[in-house]
Design an enzyme around this catalytic site. Structure first.
Site, PDB file in Angstrom:
ATOM      1  CG  HIS A 124      -1.637   1.297   1.459  1.00  0.00           C
ATOM      2  ND1 HIS A 124      -2.916   1.542   0.990  1.00  0.00           N
ATOM      3  CD2 HIS A 124      -1.251   2.433   2.104  1.00  0.00           C
ATOM      4  CE1 HIS A 124      -3.269   2.771   1.334  1.00  0.00           C
ATOM      5  NE2 HIS A 124      -2.288   3.336   2.026  1.00  0.00           N
ATOM      6  CD  GLU A 125       2.020   3.310   3.721  1.00  0.00           C
ATOM      7  OE1 GLU A 125       2.080   4.399   3.113  1.00  0.00           O
ATOM      8  OE2 GLU A 125       1.101   3.016   4.505  1.00  0.00           O
TER       9      GLU A 125
ATOM     10  CG  HIS B 288       0.470   6.338  -0.528  1.00  0.00           C
ATOM     11  ND1 HIS B 288      -0.710   6.847  -1.004  1.00  0.00           N
ATOM     12  CD2 HIS B 288       0.178   5.784   0.681  1.00  0.00           C
ATOM     13  CE1 HIS B 288      -1.686   6.618  -0.120  1.00  0.00           C
ATOM     14  NE2 HIS B 288      -1.176   5.967   0.906  1.00  0.00           N
TER      15      HIS B 288
ATOM     16  CG  HIS C 265       5.400  11.541  -5.270  1.00  0.00           C
ATOM     17  ND1 HIS C 265       6.643  11.577  -4.671  1.00  0.00           N
ATOM     18  CD2 HIS C 265       5.116  12.827  -5.612  1.00  0.00           C
ATOM     19  CE1 HIS C 265       7.064  12.834  -4.660  1.00  0.00           C
ATOM     20  NE2 HIS C 265       6.154  13.604  -5.209  1.00  0.00           N
TER      21      HIS C 265
HETATM   22 ZN    ZN Z   1      -2.051   5.297   2.602  1.00  0.00          ZN
END
Ligand code: ZN
Length: 230
Positions: free
Chosen positions: A98-99, A102, A106
């Site tokens: 999940h991270e 991100h 980006h």
């Molecule tokens: Zn998150």
């Protein structure tokens, strides 16, 4: 005291927050005992997914705390808590990917993320200063200068609410990216994938609860403002 009666507006969001907190901690706990068959750690999976997206320069670091995992867009670092970084559970793999989701958002200029990052300063100012401005405005009787202070307080708080709402598509998208990659690259298989999905879905619910709380608080401010003559 109208201040007290308007508090009931917050009860549904408070209950939702409590439920969401219980749900994430129980789901996370449950799937932190289910280990993935291939024995990958969260850090392994994060590195693999980053590299396969060409993000060789995005670093992965260990951070203290429980569920403190995040991606820092300023330094382009994925920070994973110890149990996620070293962990081989389905929960660890889910959170780590999940991270990384991100980081991919980006790198690909995913619009909702850019928008959310752009309003961070307003949101921080809003959540801190709005209550002070509002209370000062009420103190001045809600007229003249007081009226202006209240309006400014509400306007700033709207900034904080917009931030909470803008967080939702960012979080849901990071999770759906993560799950798609875990499935397509066969990192997790069968029921493991279901477990990771449950962890990420319950994590997303905490953001829904936070957004519901922010909206309720805004409604409460507006209601207090309208009733200031009572
Ligand atoms: Zn998150």
């Amino acid at each position: 005291m109208y201040f007290d009666r308007t508090f009931t507006l917050l009860i549904p969001a408070l209950l939702l927050s409590m439920y969401a907190q219980w749900k994430i901690s129980s789901t996370f706990k449950r799937y932190s005992f289910v280990h993935n068959m291939k024995g990958y750690t969260g850090a392994d999976v994060a590195r693999t997914i980053l590299n396969s997206n060409g993000l060789y320069d995005v670093q992965i670091e260990v951070v203290n705390g429980h569920l403190t995992d995040h991606y820092d867009p300023r330094t382009r670092v994925v920070r994973l808590s110890q149990e996620i970084y070293y962990g081989t559970s389905v929960a660890s793999i889910g959170v780590a990917s999940h991270e990384v989701g991100h980081a991919i958002q980006h790198a690909t200029n995913y619009y909702p993320l850019s928008f959310r990052n752009a309003i961070v300063p307003i949101a921080n100012l809003g959540s801190n200063a709005s209550w002070i401005l509002f209370a000062a405005g009420m103190f001045f009787g809600g007229r003249g200068l007081g009226y202006m202070l209240i309006q400014l307080g509400i306007l700033l708080f709207i900034g904080a609410v917009v931030f909470q709402l803008a967080t939702l598509p960012v979080e849901f998208n990071a999770s759906s990216r993560a799950l798609r990659i875990l499935r397509d690259r066969n990192i997790l298989v069968g029921d493991e994938l279901n477990g990771a999905k449950k962890v990420l879905t319950s994590a997303a619910m905490t953001y829904v609860a936070a957004a519901a709380m922010a909206v309720s608080q805004l409604l409460r401010l507006i209601l207090i403002f309208q009733r200031r003559d009572d």
